[in-house]
Design a protein around this motif. Sequence first.
Motif, mmCIF file in Angstrom:
data_model
loop_
_atom_site.group_PDB
_atom_site.id
_atom_site.type_symbol
_atom_site.label_atom_id
_atom_site.label_comp_id
_atom_site.label_asym_id
_atom_site.label_seq_id
_atom_site.Cartn_x
_atom_site.Cartn_y
_atom_site.Cartn_z
ATOM 1 N N VAL A 18 0.821 -1.207 0.000
ATOM 2 C CA VAL A 18 0.000 0.000 0.000
ATOM 3 C C VAL A 18 0.856 1.259 0.000
ATOM 4 N N LEU A 19 1.900 1.294 0.829
ATOM 5 C CA LEU A 19 2.742 2.493 0.877
ATOM 6 C C LEU A 19 3.419 2.730 -0.464
ATOM 7 N N GLU A 20 3.885 1.659 -1.099
ATOM 8 C CA GLU A 20 4.538 1.809 -2.409
ATOM 9 C C GLU A 20 3.553 2.388 -3.425
ATOM 10 N N MET A 21 2.312 1.899 -3.405
ATOM 11 C CA MET A 21 1.294 2.422 -4.310
ATOM 12 C C MET A 21 0.978 3.875 -4.000
ATOM 13 N N ALA A 22 0.783 4.165 -2.705
ATOM 14 C CA ALA A 22 0.383 5.511 -2.304
ATOM 15 C C ALA A 22 1.444 6.540 -2.686
ATOM 16 N N ARG A 23 2.698 6.241 -2.348
ATOM 17 C CA ARG A 23 3.730 7.243 -2.622
ATOM 18 C C ARG A 23 3.963 7.391 -4.119
ATOM 19 N N ALA A 24 3.760 6.312 -4.896
ATOM 20 C CA ALA A 24 3.932 6.410 -6.352
ATOM 21 C C ALA A 24 2.875 7.320 -6.965
ATOM 22 N N THR A 25 1.622 7.225 -6.486
ATOM 23 C CA THR A 25 0.582 8.080 -7.057
ATOM 24 C C THR A 25 0.844 9.542 -6.731
ATOM 25 N N VAL A 26 1.296 9.811 -5.511
ATOM 26 C CA VAL A 26 1.638 11.192 -5.161
ATOM 27 C C VAL A 26 2.905 11.622 -5.894
ATOM 28 N N GLY A 27 3.835 10.675 -6.070
ATOM 29 C CA GLY A 27 5.066 10.996 -6.780
ATOM 30 C C GLY A 27 4.823 11.429 -8.212
ATOM 31 N N VAL A 28 3.979 10.681 -8.945
ATOM 32 C CA VAL A 28 3.731 11.057 -10.341
ATOM 33 C C VAL A 28 2.900 12.326 -10.431
ATOM 34 N N CYS A 29 2.027 12.550 -9.444
ATOM 35 C CA CYS A 29 1.271 13.803 -9.419
ATOM 36 C C CYS A 29 2.209 14.986 -9.198
ATOM 37 N N SER A 30 3.154 14.823 -8.288
ATOM 38 C CA SER A 30 4.135 15.880 -8.025
ATOM 39 C C SER A 30 5.005 16.133 -9.253
#
Length: 484
Positions: free
Chosen positions: A41-53
């Motif tokens: 879950v953390l890997e998914m969550a940070r990736a979605t915020v990462g690509v948004c950033s």
Amino acid sequence: MTRSEDGATEQAWAALGGEPGRAGAVRYEPAPGALPARLPVLEMARATVGVCSLAAADLLAERNGVPAPEVMVREASVATAFVSERHLRIDGRAPVAFAPLSGFWRTADGWVRTHANYPHHRSRLLRSLGVTTRSAATDGEAARGAADGVTTEWDARVIAPRLAAVLAERSAHEVQETVYAAGGLAVATAAAPASAVDAGPRAVGLPLVETPRVTDRPAPPLPAASSGPAAGVRVLDLTRVIAGPVATRTLALLGADVLRVDAPGLPESDSAHADTGTGKRSTRLDLASSGGRRVLDELLETADVVVTGYRPGALGRFGLGPESLLDRRPGLIVAQLCAWGWSGPWAPRRGFDSLVQAATGIAAIEAGEDGRPGVLPAQALDHGTGYLLAAGVLRALAERAARGGRHLRFSLAATAGWLLAGVPAAPAGAGEGGSRYRPEPWLAETGSGYGPLTHALPPVGYRGAPRDWAAGPTRWGKDRAEWR
């Protein structure tokens, strides 16, 4: 900070059509202990915020003709934002997250998950199953349980046992189909891994992002932006609950003028809007009336982005389907969100994050030792899909001057399928360093139409990114139907 080079960020960026290798520019600050789960879950969550950033940084660079700023995402901020509804305090009071009749229930052959947070969903659930809402004991109890104003205490003490007794005598599939036919919300809890039987949706393999149409009719370029990547962009927000509002509050954070539009007869929870209405304005329009439709058409004439969160085809009767919108405005960006995907027998069904977790096998994977279905540590499908949608819109804005408008589609089921089968766990040692996760540094206070709020700070991170929204949420539906 550690350099990204993680597969989840690369996968999400590729799904959005991003430049190969560019995802490696994202850096993450670890927060050991954040969002613990069996699934990554953390890997998914940070990736979605990462690509948004990253998409935000690239749009800022495109508009200003300068190199993109460094992208820095903090896992602690991501984890706090992904449970923003739990941290919300309205004048010091914590809202109720789930109603007593929303949750897992035993059936004759397994488990079913219900969703009854909204009064109309609650009434359809109980009516479809023949559960009486009045008391056989006293007039006083019957008054407290009146269908037009049910209290949490009444449902927990009186109605829940009645519902449990009815569900225990039926199969999960029977409950699912009976409630759905009545317009309610209940799904059979699938086994782990995700079941491929006809009774449930097939999440694994769904495209994470779909782009059915790009108009190839270049639009005027956006002017230079000093106050945020999306400054001056007008976003018409036709979404409800978490995923869509998370996407549009993110666009508002980045400078967009976001106006949410709801039907007058479809009320919203104050706590839900207080959480996801930050930075936006909110109005109500009756699209079935000539006056309401005229106002919406005027808004559409100068909108840059339309975000919808209704079931496939639901807005078509108002002429608001993506094809109609793009034929009318070739430079428009239309981003759609749904629960179950865009094709197949489940596509037209209503759905929420908790139901998608249950129906795709996630709940079974996260089950407790006693076999009771479990949940992810956040409504991660909602939040993750919201940040993916915002990223898609930001990328589309960056390319609009060259390629024109486009149609984007996202679904909670696709994000679930990615989490189940696609998101790679972090490599060994990737989470080392950093401070043990604490949410407190990532909370803030602001004023709002509901009074003082304590809320989670936005997790979008690039050098120069805003730390907080420019304004708290106004009261739902009370703003004028006009652009700033």
